[in-house]
Design a protein around this motif. Sequence first.
Motif, PDB file in Angstrom:
ATOM      1  N   HIS A 121      -7.761   8.197  -3.150  1.00  0.00           N
ATOM      2  CA  HIS A 121      -6.891   9.163  -4.904  1.00  0.00           C
ATOM      3  C   HIS A 121      -7.171   8.534  -5.821  1.00  0.00           C
ATOM      4  CE1 HIS A 121      -4.807  10.642  -1.218  1.00  0.00           C
ATOM      5  NE2 HIS A 121      -4.246   9.246  -0.233  1.00  0.00           N
ATOM      6  N   GLU A 143      -6.676  15.562   1.888  1.00  0.00           N
ATOM      7  CA  GLU A 143      -5.535  15.164   2.733  1.00  0.00           C
ATOM      8  C   GLU A 143      -4.025  16.111   2.718  1.00  0.00           C
ATOM      9  OE1 GLU A 143      -4.342  11.094   3.696  1.00  0.00           O
ATOM     10  OE2 GLU A 143      -4.366  11.093   1.818  1.00  0.00           O
ATOM     11  N   HIS A 144      -4.031  16.255   1.174  1.00  0.00           N
ATOM     12  CA  HIS A 144      -3.223  16.675   0.497  1.00  0.00           C
ATOM     13  C   HIS A 144      -2.919  18.218   0.535  1.00  0.00           C
ATOM     14  CE1 HIS A 144      -2.588  12.862  -2.037  1.00  0.00           C
ATOM     15  NE2 HIS A 144      -1.963  12.671  -0.698  1.00  0.00           N
ATOM     16  N   ASN A 173      -6.720   8.883  -9.032  1.00  0.00           N
ATOM     17  CA  ASN A 173      -5.645   9.257 -10.048  1.00  0.00           C
ATOM     18  C   ASN A 173      -5.642   8.936 -11.964  1.00  0.00           C
ATOM     19  OD1 ASN A 173      -3.756  10.290  -7.892  1.00  0.00           O
ATOM     20  ND2 ASN A 173      -2.965   8.544  -7.518  1.00  0.00           N
ATOM     21  N   ARG A 187       1.116  -1.001  -0.740  1.00  0.00           N
ATOM     22  CA  ARG A 187       0.126  -0.035  -0.231  1.00  0.00           C
ATOM     23  C   ARG A 187       0.848   1.448  -0.099  1.00  0.00           C
ATOM     24  NH1 ARG A 187      -1.032   4.021  -0.232  1.00  0.00           N
ATOM     25  NH2 ARG A 187      -3.113   5.514   0.671  1.00  0.00           N
ATOM     26  N   SER A 192       2.280   5.476  -3.846  1.00  0.00           N
ATOM     27  CA  SER A 192       2.187   6.715  -4.691  1.00  0.00           C
ATOM     28  C   SER A 192       3.667   6.763  -5.481  1.00  0.00           C
ATOM     29  CB  SER A 192       1.937   7.518  -4.013  1.00  0.00           C
ATOM     30  OG  SER A 192       2.460   9.160  -4.338  1.00  0.00           O
ATOM     31  N   LYS A 197      -3.565  13.156 -10.737  1.00  0.00           N
ATOM     32  CA  LYS A 197      -3.920  13.294  -9.500  1.00  0.00           C
ATOM     33  C   LYS A 197      -5.112  13.733  -8.865  1.00  0.00           C
ATOM     34  CE  LYS A 197       0.482  11.974  -7.412  1.00  0.00           C
ATOM     35  NZ  LYS A 197       0.238  10.185  -7.523  1.00  0.00           N
TER      36      LYS A 197
HETATM   37  C1  2HG Z   1      -0.998   8.049  -0.370  1.00  0.00           C
HETATM   38  O1  2HG Z   1      -2.005   7.759   0.446  1.00  0.00           O
HETATM   39  C2  2HG Z   1      -0.254   9.297  -0.130  1.00  0.00           C
HETATM   40  O2  2HG Z   1      -0.350   7.017  -0.467  1.00  0.00           O
HETATM   41  C3  2HG Z   1      -0.526  10.064  -2.002  1.00  0.00           C
HETATM   42  O3  2HG Z   1      -1.273  10.488  -0.091  1.00  0.00           O
HETATM   43  C4  2HG Z   1      -1.253   9.713  -2.800  1.00  0.00           C
HETATM   44  O4  2HG Z   1      -0.288   9.435  -4.732  1.00  0.00           O
HETATM   45  C5  2HG Z   1      -1.473   9.526  -4.547  1.00  0.00           C
HETATM   46  O5  2HG Z   1      -1.809  10.059  -4.923  1.00  0.00           O
END
Ligand code: 2HG
Length: 471
Positions: free
Chosen positions: A390, A429-430, A392, A333, A337, A348
């Motif tokens: 996320h 969250e970002h 993407n 997990r 990213s 993203k």
């Molecule tokens: C995660 O949860 C990060 O791994 C990065 O918030 C998410 O890269 C990402 O889109």
Amino acid sequence: MSIGNANVLDELVAIVGRGNVLTRREEQQAYVVDWRDRYHGRALAVVRPQSTEEVARVVRACAAAGVPIVPQGGNTGMCGGATPDDSAREVVLTLTRMNRLRAIDVDNATITVEAGMPLATVQASAAAHGLHFPLSLGSEGSCTIGGNLSTNAGGTAVLRFGNARDLVLGLEVVLADGRVLDALRGLRKDNTGYDLKHLFVGSEGTLGIVTAAVLKLFPAPHVQATAFAGVADVSAAVRLLRDLKQALSDRLVGFELISRFALDLCRRHHPSLPDPVPGHPWYALIQANDSAAQSTLAADLERALLSAAERGLVQDAAVAQSAEQAARMWALRDNISESQRREGPNVKHDIALPVSAIPAFIAEGATRIEQAFPGARLVVFGHLGDGNLHYNVAAPAGTDARAFLANTPAINRIVHDLVSAAGGSISAEHGIGQLKRAELRHYKGAVEIEVMERIKAALDPQGLLNPGKVL
Ligand code: 2HG
Ligand code: FAD
Ligand code: ZN
């Protein structure tokens, strides 16, 4: 270089020492580019103070000379918030030398640390005293607590412990005029007027510079259980989440969703990682912890998964049999990213929705993206337990990934319109940084934007703290 700049550089050298004012391009490199290689800046100087007093003096010197400041922690942010513009007029102020443990109060269950302490060091410092700091991100070895608070970071234990905002009791902040706001209190109750610390949490360096924090600690987990479950679709994952909350109550710490496509991508770049339950379209990574010594946690989790399997919610599941197996499940997990970065650029989205709205969003999003951009590949994963995905979007196989980025505005509109229609958030969250400034204005109400602008003007009237970010 102008005379004014030369003067301010001399002052900065006098405050932090010549070795901590980096002006040459080569020595600035690590501080002026973000980790995703999406933003490239140039700085007048990178300044590395080592105390609150030095930060305050640097801010005063910059304010007097009208020099903008870009605060920076571990430079792991996702939205370009810590990258200066390319004018070579801004100072990057890195907090990484301010990394000391100031105090730990075991009876009060609090820890006081400086802003530049890496998150993993905060966790380890708590653990060394038999306590637990629960904020947990894939970047925890590099990101700093100051950056975590300034972005209100989320991560993989929000379901149980909340965001960074929920974990802070007190802050020390250097204001735009160089005065120190000392709210470094370790109180769980304090209703003496406005709770100012929360203005700075999530403000991405635009309202003040966080120099230290008092953080909440929790009992250390005594027993931990980790499982990887294959499910047929996202609705099944949502129902499994509900069942596990019922079965495990607040021992359920994290519930992550991973698409098979995201898992394959991660394993392509990390071939030594396992494939715990091959052959399913979606996965849930489940983390449960119990601080009680006499715990039935492992048996309770297995029973809940078995019951979910009998009802057709889970197709297959693996429960980690050792800490190492659990770590390897989490590596699948946490490395998504980074694997995506290696794969090439992508568009993203970090969205939040009510958990109940996520299955419909995923179905509708896939249809609309495919209609507009046939063959575009969706890398979907995230913190399902918090309703945070996320989402993407990568270029169709065999096409130019960088050229595909030209479609970013159109893709954003599809995704964010769907999110907005369902009452969601375009940044779970970002944060906003420079990546989502236009999107913020597109989706936030005019009154909310105006109140934000008034707060910004009140705290930073010269507009010198991280200009061009958030607002
Ligand atoms: C995660 O949860 C990060 O791994 C990065 O918030 C998410 O890269 C990402 O889109
Ligand atoms: P930086 O990137 O240096 O800065 C981020 C912002 O905060 C900038 O606007 C900067 O100006 C400001 N800032 C930094 N320090 C201060 C300070 N002391 N005072 C005032 N402003 C400051 N994020 C999540 O929320 N959840 C995740 O699960 C997650 N996983 C990640 C996984 C990986 C592999 C990576 C690389 C990143 C991940 N992130 C995640 C994003 C990132 O790690 C977080 O946003 C983190 O909180 C940033 O911390 P930092 O110290 O690196 O801050
Ligand atoms: Zn995340």
